[in-house]
Design a protein around this motif. Structure first.
Motif, mmCIF file in Angstrom:
data_model
loop_
_atom_site.group_PDB
_atom_site.id
_atom_site.type_symbol
_atom_site.label_atom_id
_atom_site.label_comp_id
_atom_site.label_asym_id
_atom_site.label_seq_id
_atom_site.Cartn_x
_atom_site.Cartn_y
_atom_site.Cartn_z
ATOM 1 N N GLY A 109 0.621 -1.179 0.078
ATOM 2 C CA GLY A 109 -0.018 0.057 -0.094
ATOM 3 C C GLY A 109 0.759 1.273 0.044
ATOM 4 N N ARG A 110 1.947 1.158 -0.140
ATOM 5 C CA ARG A 110 2.887 2.305 -0.146
ATOM 6 C C ARG A 110 3.840 2.345 -1.453
ATOM 7 N NH1 ARG A 110 5.470 3.287 5.875
ATOM 8 N NH2 ARG A 110 3.569 3.442 7.094
ATOM 9 N N ILE A 111 4.301 3.531 -1.562
ATOM 10 C CA ILE A 111 5.033 3.678 -2.902
ATOM 11 C C ILE A 111 6.347 3.114 -2.548
ATOM 12 C CG2 ILE A 111 6.511 5.254 -4.190
ATOM 13 C CD1 ILE A 111 3.966 6.990 -4.155
ATOM 14 N N ALA A 112 7.020 2.218 -3.380
ATOM 15 C CA ALA A 112 8.311 1.461 -3.215
ATOM 16 C C ALA A 112 9.493 2.096 -3.993
ATOM 17 C CB ALA A 112 8.346 0.006 -3.503
ATOM 18 N N PHE A 113 8.978 2.739 -5.314
ATOM 19 C CA PHE A 113 9.900 3.240 -5.988
ATOM 20 C C PHE A 113 9.126 4.112 -7.096
ATOM 21 C CE2 PHE A 113 9.207 -0.484 -8.659
ATOM 22 C CZ PHE A 113 9.040 -0.145 -9.870
ATOM 23 N N GLU A 114 9.889 5.161 -7.758
ATOM 24 C CA GLU A 114 9.336 5.996 -8.950
ATOM 25 C C GLU A 114 10.426 6.185 -9.977
ATOM 26 O OE1 GLU A 114 8.307 9.554 -7.150
ATOM 27 O OE2 GLU A 114 6.316 8.825 -6.211
ATOM 28 N N TYR A 115 9.931 6.210 -11.133
ATOM 29 C CA TYR A 115 10.723 6.562 -12.290
ATOM 30 C C TYR A 115 9.999 7.472 -13.243
ATOM 31 C CZ TYR A 115 12.873 6.014 -16.834
ATOM 32 O OH TYR A 115 13.285 6.262 -18.194
ATOM 33 N N GLU A 116 10.568 8.539 -13.645
ATOM 34 C CA GLU A 116 10.021 9.438 -14.553
ATOM 35 C C GLU A 116 11.039 9.914 -15.483
ATOM 36 O OE1 GLU A 116 10.485 12.757 -14.885
ATOM 37 O OE2 GLU A 116 9.157 13.512 -16.035
ATOM 38 N N SER A 117 10.500 10.031 -16.908
ATOM 39 C CA SER A 117 11.369 10.619 -17.870
ATOM 40 C C SER A 117 10.615 11.369 -18.925
ATOM 41 C CB SER A 117 12.440 9.593 -18.556
ATOM 42 O OG SER A 117 13.136 10.122 -19.324
ATOM 43 N N LEU A 118 11.009 12.459 -19.556
ATOM 44 C CA LEU A 118 10.611 12.912 -20.840
ATOM 45 C C LEU A 118 11.004 11.968 -21.758
ATOM 46 C CD1 LEU A 118 10.960 16.836 -20.084
ATOM 47 C CD2 LEU A 118 8.691 15.427 -20.376
ATOM 48 N N ILE A 119 10.467 11.942 -22.847
ATOM 49 C CA ILE A 119 11.001 11.247 -24.005
ATOM 50 C C ILE A 119 11.023 12.094 -25.287
ATOM 51 C CG2 ILE A 119 10.685 9.066 -25.369
ATOM 52 C CD1 ILE A 119 11.192 8.492 -22.657
ATOM 53 N N ASP A 120 11.876 11.828 -26.006
ATOM 54 C CA ASP A 120 11.906 12.381 -27.356
ATOM 55 C C ASP A 120 11.108 11.351 -28.224
ATOM 56 O OD1 ASP A 120 12.215 13.396 -30.046
ATOM 57 O OD2 ASP A 120 14.200 13.866 -29.923
ATOM 58 N N PRO A 121 9.931 11.816 -28.749
ATOM 59 C CA PRO A 121 9.022 10.801 -29.540
ATOM 60 C C PRO A 121 9.397 10.450 -30.767
ATOM 61 C CG PRO A 121 7.798 12.875 -29.427
ATOM 62 C CD PRO A 121 9.200 13.137 -28.470
ATOM 63 N N ARG A 122 10.396 11.266 -31.387
ATOM 64 C CA ARG A 122 10.807 11.221 -32.659
ATOM 65 C C ARG A 122 9.488 11.433 -33.809
ATOM 66 N NH1 ARG A 122 14.970 11.155 -30.141
ATOM 67 N NH2 ARG A 122 16.629 9.692 -30.488
ATOM 68 N N ASP A 123 8.700 12.395 -33.295
ATOM 69 C CA ASP A 123 7.312 12.616 -33.728
ATOM 70 C C ASP A 123 6.809 14.107 -34.007
ATOM 71 O OD1 ASP A 123 5.039 12.203 -35.143
ATOM 72 O OD2 ASP A 123 4.462 10.064 -34.286
ATOM 73 N N ARG A 124 5.949 14.494 -34.521
ATOM 74 C CA ARG A 124 5.664 15.905 -34.178
ATOM 75 C C ARG A 124 4.820 16.175 -32.881
ATOM 76 N NH1 ARG A 124 0.358 16.951 -35.231
ATOM 77 N NH2 ARG A 124 -1.059 15.528 -35.924
ATOM 78 N N PHE A 125 4.529 17.190 -32.511
ATOM 79 C CA PHE A 125 3.951 17.621 -31.405
ATOM 80 C C PHE A 125 2.958 18.366 -31.967
ATOM 81 C CE2 PHE A 125 7.432 16.623 -28.723
ATOM 82 C CZ PHE A 125 7.134 16.504 -27.589
ATOM 83 N N SER A 126 1.480 17.861 -31.399
ATOM 84 C CA SER A 126 0.262 18.792 -31.962
ATOM 85 C C SER A 126 0.069 19.682 -30.794
ATOM 86 C CB SER A 126 -0.997 17.940 -32.001
ATOM 87 O OG SER A 126 -1.365 17.235 -30.800
ATOM 88 N N SER A 127 -0.725 20.916 -31.165
ATOM 89 C CA SER A 127 -1.232 21.876 -30.209
ATOM 90 C C SER A 127 -2.033 21.520 -29.166
ATOM 91 C CB SER A 127 -1.459 23.225 -30.920
ATOM 92 O OG SER A 127 -2.768 22.709 -31.779
ATOM 93 N N PHE A 128 -2.785 20.516 -29.702
ATOM 94 C CA PHE A 128 -4.051 19.972 -28.856
ATOM 95 C C PHE A 128 -3.399 19.180 -27.618
ATOM 96 C CE2 PHE A 128 -6.628 16.621 -27.735
ATOM 97 C CZ PHE A 128 -7.804 17.047 -27.382
#
Length: 293
Positions: free
Chosen positions: A48-67
């Motif tokens: 019931g508790r957080i044991a670990f966390e991982y987070e990263s931004l990723i370059d999607p090798r794709d376009r970004f839509s404004s939406f």
């Protein structure tokens, strides 16, 4: 607002106390292609508790839509120099493979599978649990079971559409559901009991759908929509095939992650091959049926 480097996280392969009971993943995407992952958050829960966390931004090798950028705030300039999905695939696989993985809806499952295909990486072998299904069973009285709605109801902190915050919240929903219902994690993750498939209702002798062969995605073929189709003369199919004329998608307008359902893909393939199969939402279909009188 965004980290330029992934944060440190517990190496759950070394410390038995941090081996998770389940992990949670959430992804954000750069555009309408679900393979365009631009942020990943993974959280492991134990007892019931957080044991670990991982987070990263990723370059999607794709376009970004404004939406999409308006939703999560991530734009092309935020991912300059960040790893691609191919670069982090091994890390994601290490955290998910062989474990129970929670996601709030199956969008994240579809996005992960699509990214593995696009980046030529092996599919990640994990068992999935949809926390939307958990929330619906635990709190059926809620008008919606979207992540922000359930989190607000339970008082769970959330910075919506930040992958790590969303993953934390989805994990806490499962923890709270276990506490609230007494249903164990093993019971939540067990496959639903098999039942004999009910036959579709027979079509009426006439009506505005006479001659139509209709498949339904998202509702059983003996459900209320099937009975309405049959009463209007339509034949409810067991799946999508070359004789199908309409595929009705229930509750997922404008389709989103359901695009990775085998039936949906089959319908699109048949349309590309020249067959006249319409794909409509249940709302549009019911409106058209009512208008046909």
């Amino acid at each position: 607002m965004f980290r330029s480097e992934p944060p440190q996280y517990a190496d759950d392969t070394r410390d038995a106390d941090t081996i998770p009971d389940f992990v949670v993943i959430d992804v954000e995407t750069a555009c309408s292609r679900v393979s365009s992952i631009c942020q990943i958050g993974i959280v492991g829960f134990r007892d019931g508790r957080i044991a670990f966390e991982y987070e990263s931004l990723i370059d999607p090798r794709d376009r970004f839509s404004s939406f999409n950028t308006r939703i999560h705030g991530i734009a092309a300039e935020h991912v300059i120099g960040q790893p691609s999905f191919a670069d982090v695939h091994a890390v994601v696989d290490r955290h998910l493979a062989g474990r129970l993985t929670v996601a709030h809806s199956y969008f994240d499952k579809g996005a992960l599978a699509a990214a593995c295909r696009v980046h030529d990486r092996a599919a990640i072998d994990t068992t999935w649990l949809d926390s939307v299904r958990v929330a619906k069973r635990a709190w059926p009285e809620l008008p919606s079971h979207k992540l922000n709605v359930v989190s607000r109801h339970l008082g769970i902190p959330l910075r919506h559409h930040d992958a790590l915050s969303d993953a934390r919240a989805a994990g806490m929903i499962v923890v709270r559901a276990i506490e609230h219902t007494g249903i164990t994690l093993a019971e939540w993750s067990a496959p639903p009991p098999s039942r004999q498939r009910a036959p579709a209702p027979p079509p009426a002798g006439g009506g505005p759908l006479q001659g139509q062969r209709i498949a339904i995605l998202g509702q059983p073929r003996d459900g209320p929509l099937a009975h309405r189709i049959a009463a209007a003369g339509g034949r409810v199919m067991s799946g999508v095939g070359s004789t199908t004329t309409i595929l009705v998608v229930v509750g997922d307008e404008p389709f989103g992650y359901v695009r990775y359902d085998a039936g949906f893909r089959k319908a699109e393939e048949l349309r590309r091959a020249g067959l006249a199969i319409r794909i409509v939402s249940d709302r549009q279909f019911v409106d058209e049926l009512a208008a046909a009188g």
